[in-house]
Design a protein around this motif. Structure first.
Motif, PDB file in Angstrom:
ATOM      1  N   VAL A 192      48.426 -28.054  28.892  1.00  0.00           N
ATOM      2  CA  VAL A 192      46.977 -27.965  28.662  1.00  0.00           C
ATOM      3  C   VAL A 192      46.460 -26.588  29.056  1.00  0.00           C
ATOM      4  O   VAL A 192      45.653 -25.973  28.341  1.00  0.00           O
ATOM      5  CB  VAL A 192      46.227 -29.060  29.445  1.00  0.00           C
ATOM      6  CG1 VAL A 192      44.721 -28.839  29.379  1.00  0.00           C
ATOM      7  CG2 VAL A 192      46.577 -30.440  28.902  1.00  0.00           C
ATOM      8  N   ALA A 193      46.923 -26.068  30.190  1.00  0.00           N
ATOM      9  CA  ALA A 193      46.483 -24.746  30.660  1.00  0.00           C
ATOM     10  C   ALA A 193      46.919 -23.654  29.691  1.00  0.00           C
ATOM     11  O   ALA A 193      46.163 -22.704  29.421  1.00  0.00           O
ATOM     12  CB  ALA A 193      47.042 -24.470  32.052  1.00  0.00           C
ATOM     13  N   VAL A 194      48.131 -23.775  29.144  1.00  0.00           N
ATOM     14  CA  VAL A 194      48.619 -22.793  28.167  1.00  0.00           C
ATOM     15  C   VAL A 194      47.784 -22.868  26.890  1.00  0.00           C
ATOM     16  O   VAL A 194      47.375 -21.840  26.332  1.00  0.00           O
ATOM     17  CB  VAL A 194      50.111 -23.019  27.860  1.00  0.00           C
ATOM     18  CG1 VAL A 194      50.573 -22.109  26.724  1.00  0.00           C
ATOM     19  CG2 VAL A 194      50.954 -22.780  29.102  1.00  0.00           C
ATOM     20  N   ASN A 195      47.501 -24.074  26.421  1.00  0.00           N
ATOM     21  CA  ASN A 195      46.699 -24.224  25.202  1.00  0.00           C
ATOM     22  C   ASN A 195      45.273 -23.718  25.391  1.00  0.00           C
ATOM     23  O   ASN A 195      44.693 -23.114  24.475  1.00  0.00           O
ATOM     24  CB  ASN A 195      46.691 -25.687  24.755  1.00  0.00           C
ATOM     25  CG  ASN A 195      48.024 -26.119  24.161  1.00  0.00           C
ATOM     26  OD1 ASN A 195      48.743 -25.298  23.598  1.00  0.00           O
ATOM     27  ND2 ASN A 195      48.355 -27.387  24.292  1.00  0.00           N
ATOM     28  N   ASP A 196      44.688 -23.946  26.576  1.00  0.00           N
ATOM     29  CA  ASP A 196      43.358 -23.406  26.869  1.00  0.00           C
ATOM     30  C   ASP A 196      43.369 -21.882  26.785  1.00  0.00           C
ATOM     31  O   ASP A 196      42.434 -21.255  26.250  1.00  0.00           O
ATOM     32  CB  ASP A 196      42.894 -23.831  28.261  1.00  0.00           C
ATOM     33  CG  ASP A 196      42.458 -25.289  28.321  1.00  0.00           C
ATOM     34  OD1 ASP A 196      42.258 -25.898  27.254  1.00  0.00           O
ATOM     35  OD2 ASP A 196      42.326 -25.812  29.449  1.00  0.00           O
ATOM     36  N   ALA A 197      44.428 -21.278  27.331  1.00  0.00           N
ATOM     37  CA  ALA A 197      44.550 -19.817  27.289  1.00  0.00           C
ATOM     38  C   ALA A 197      44.688 -19.317  25.853  1.00  0.00           C
ATOM     39  O   ALA A 197      44.052 -18.330  25.455  1.00  0.00           O
ATOM     40  CB  ALA A 197      45.747 -19.364  28.122  1.00  0.00           C
ATOM     41  N   LEU A 198      45.489 -20.005  25.059  1.00  0.00           N
ATOM     42  CA  LEU A 198      45.680 -19.609  23.660  1.00  0.00           C
ATOM     43  C   LEU A 198      44.370 -19.707  22.875  1.00  0.00           C
ATOM     44  O   LEU A 198      44.072 -18.840  22.039  1.00  0.00           O
ATOM     45  CB  LEU A 198      46.753 -20.492  23.009  1.00  0.00           C
ATOM     46  CG  LEU A 198      48.191 -20.207  23.454  1.00  0.00           C
ATOM     47  CD1 LEU A 198      49.130 -21.294  22.947  1.00  0.00           C
ATOM     48  CD2 LEU A 198      48.648 -18.837  22.962  1.00  0.00           C
ATOM     49  N   GLU A 199      43.595 -20.735  23.140  1.00  0.00           N
ATOM     50  CA  GLU A 199      42.306 -20.889  22.453  1.00  0.00           C
ATOM     51  C   GLU A 199      41.388 -19.701  22.748  1.00  0.00           C
ATOM     52  O   GLU A 199      40.723 -19.185  21.842  1.00  0.00           O
ATOM     53  CB  GLU A 199      41.636 -22.192  22.880  1.00  0.00           C
ATOM     54  CG  GLU A 199      42.267 -23.445  22.281  1.00  0.00           C
ATOM     55  CD  GLU A 199      41.556 -24.713  22.713  1.00  0.00           C
ATOM     56  OE1 GLU A 199      40.465 -24.598  23.328  1.00  0.00           O
ATOM     57  OE2 GLU A 199      42.080 -25.801  22.441  1.00  0.00           O
ATOM     58  N   ASP A 200      41.355 -19.268  24.006  1.00  0.00           N
ATOM     59  CA  ASP A 200      40.487 -18.140  24.354  1.00  0.00           C
ATOM     60  C   ASP A 200      41.008 -16.834  23.766  1.00  0.00           C
ATOM     61  O   ASP A 200      40.221 -15.967  23.355  1.00  0.00           O
ATOM     62  CB  ASP A 200      40.357 -18.030  25.868  1.00  0.00           C
ATOM     63  CG  ASP A 200      39.328 -19.010  26.428  1.00  0.00           C
ATOM     64  OD1 ASP A 200      38.547 -19.564  25.634  1.00  0.00           O
ATOM     65  OD2 ASP A 200      39.309 -19.225  27.656  1.00  0.00           O
ATOM     66  N   LEU A 201      42.320 -16.663  23.743  1.00  0.00           N
ATOM     67  CA  LEU A 201      42.895 -15.450  23.144  1.00  0.00           C
ATOM     68  C   LEU A 201      42.616 -15.399  21.642  1.00  0.00           C
ATOM     69  O   LEU A 201      42.314 -14.339  21.090  1.00  0.00           O
ATOM     70  CB  LEU A 201      44.397 -15.391  23.412  1.00  0.00           C
ATOM     71  CG  LEU A 201      44.801 -15.080  24.853  1.00  0.00           C
ATOM     72  CD1 LEU A 201      46.286 -15.356  25.074  1.00  0.00           C
ATOM     73  CD2 LEU A 201      44.485 -13.628  25.214  1.00  0.00           C
ATOM     74  N   LEU A 202      42.703 -16.548  20.993  1.00  0.00           N
ATOM     75  CA  LEU A 202      42.380 -16.610  19.558  1.00  0.00           C
ATOM     76  C   LEU A 202      40.895 -16.345  19.321  1.00  0.00           C
ATOM     77  O   LEU A 202      40.521 -15.610  18.405  1.00  0.00           O
ATOM     78  CB  LEU A 202      42.770 -17.975  18.995  1.00  0.00           C
ATOM     79  CG  LEU A 202      44.263 -18.240  18.800  1.00  0.00           C
ATOM     80  CD1 LEU A 202      44.507 -19.730  18.522  1.00  0.00           C
ATOM     81  CD2 LEU A 202      44.832 -17.381  17.657  1.00  0.00           C
ATOM     82  N   ALA A 203      40.058 -16.950  20.151  1.00  0.00           N
ATOM     83  CA  ALA A 203      38.607 -16.784  19.993  1.00  0.00           C
ATOM     84  C   ALA A 203      38.193 -15.327  20.188  1.00  0.00           C
ATOM     85  O   ALA A 203      37.246 -14.852  19.555  1.00  0.00           O
ATOM     86  CB  ALA A 203      37.867 -17.675  20.981  1.00  0.00           C
ATOM     87  N   GLY A 204      38.907 -14.618  21.054  1.00  0.00           N
ATOM     88  CA  GLY A 204      38.609 -13.213  21.291  1.00  0.00           C
ATOM     89  C   GLY A 204      39.315 -12.271  20.345  1.00  0.00           C
ATOM     90  O   GLY A 204      39.244 -11.044  20.513  1.00  0.00           O
ATOM     91  N   ALA A 205      40.027 -12.833  19.360  1.00  0.00           N
ATOM     92  CA  ALA A 205      40.763 -12.047  18.360  1.00  0.00           C
ATOM     93  C   ALA A 205      41.795 -11.122  19.004  1.00  0.00           C
ATOM     94  O   ALA A 205      42.093 -10.050  18.472  1.00  0.00           O
ATOM     95  CB  ALA A 205      39.791 -11.243  17.489  1.00  0.00           C
ATOM     96  N   GLU A 206      42.346 -11.559  20.150  1.00  0.00           N
ATOM     97  CA  GLU A 206      43.380 -10.767  20.811  1.00  0.00           C
ATOM     98  C   GLU A 206      44.767 -11.096  20.276  1.00  0.00           C
ATOM     99  O   GLU A 206      45.709 -10.322  20.456  1.00  0.00           O
ATOM    100  CB  GLU A 206      43.325 -10.999  22.321  1.00  0.00           C
ATOM    101  CG  GLU A 206      42.031 -10.520  22.950  1.00  0.00           C
ATOM    102  CD  GLU A 206      42.003 -10.726  24.452  1.00  0.00           C
ATOM    103  OE1 GLU A 206      42.962 -10.296  25.117  1.00  0.00           O
ATOM    104  OE2 GLU A 206      41.031 -11.326  24.950  1.00  0.00           O
ATOM    105  N   ILE A 207      44.910 -12.284  19.680  1.00  0.00           N
ATOM    106  CA  ILE A 207      46.163 -12.680  19.045  1.00  0.00           C
ATOM    107  C   ILE A 207      45.838 -13.369  17.720  1.00  0.00           C
ATOM    108  O   ILE A 207      44.689 -13.720  17.447  1.00  0.00           O
ATOM    109  CB  ILE A 207      46.974 -13.661  19.928  1.00  0.00           C
ATOM    110  CG1 ILE A 207      46.166 -14.952  20.189  1.00  0.00           C
ATOM    111  CG2 ILE A 207      47.407 -13.000  21.230  1.00  0.00           C
ATOM    112  CD1 ILE A 207      46.973 -16.065  20.838  1.00  0.00           C
TER     113      ILE A 207
END
Length: 222
Positions: A192-207
């Protein structure tokens, strides 16, 4: 210079609470009675509040400095982002932060606060790294071996940062990313913590994302 891979320590809420309790006890045992406690933001906010609780001290304020970003990314210079907003002239001050890493943050903090003519300044941190250029007056633990310390109030921010560091170089699934976090930084967190991080990275267009894969290389055309 910090390498690409290095060990991290995740501190629990209970452990950080006990270290703050220890700090307060050290200050009281030393018969130092500050007129005001000043938290160095942002890392010192929670420890300072707990220290004040055990000292029955309600005079607590703060100022915010910038030196370290998330995931051990050092900023070009130490600076005060939000200044202190109270008069500390002639007062005995206790400055509280979470950790002395390089020590430059507290060095700069002392120099900054001295400009407001306090009577005395003492410093306290939860963990002091022995390689630091600044030695605080009080610390609950001394760390002989360097590692990046992640406090419970900054876990998500640091996990986002470390995931971003990894995905700058690699394209991985979320499961592979969790394995890389542990392999490269000794960080073990839930899916869950990894998926939360991925969501924020995607939202910020970093990945970017392609199917089950994530990575900076997958960012599509703007």
């Amino acid at each position: 210079m910090i390498p690409d891979e290095f060990p991290c320590e995740l501190v629990t809420w209970q452990d950080s609470y006990e270290m703050a309790r220890t700090l307060a006890g050290m200050v009281k045992e030393d018969c130092y009675a500050p007129d005001i406690v000043i938290a160095v933001g942002r890392g010192g906010y929670v420890p300072a509040r707990v220290v004040c609780d055990f000292m029955l001290q309600d005079m607590l304020t703060s100022f915010k400095m910038e030196h370290w970003g998330s995931a051990a990314r050092e900023k070009p210079e130490v600076r005060v982002r939000f200044p202190i907003a109270v008069d500390i002239r002639g007062q005995k001050v206790l400055v509280v932060d979470d950790v002395t890493d390089s020590g430059e943050t507290l060095q700069y903090a002392i120099k900054y606060l001295q400009g407001f003519s306090p009577r005395e300044i003492r410093t306290a941190v939860l963990q002091h790294k022995s390689g630091s250029v600044f030695r605080p007056d009080y610390f609950a633990r001394e760390e002989k071996e360097w590692r990046w310390i992640i406090y419970p109030w900054a876990v998500h921010e640091d996990v986002v940062g470390f995931c971003g560091r990894i995905l700058e170089r690699e394209v991985l699934t979320s499961g592979q990313l969790a394995e890389a976090l542990f392999r490269q930084y000794r960080i073990r967190v839930s899916p869950v913590a990894v998926n939360d991080a991925l969501e924020d990275l995607l939202a910020g267009a970093e990945i970017g994302k392609s199917g089950e894969l994530y990575g900076k290389k997958l960012i599509g055309p703007v």
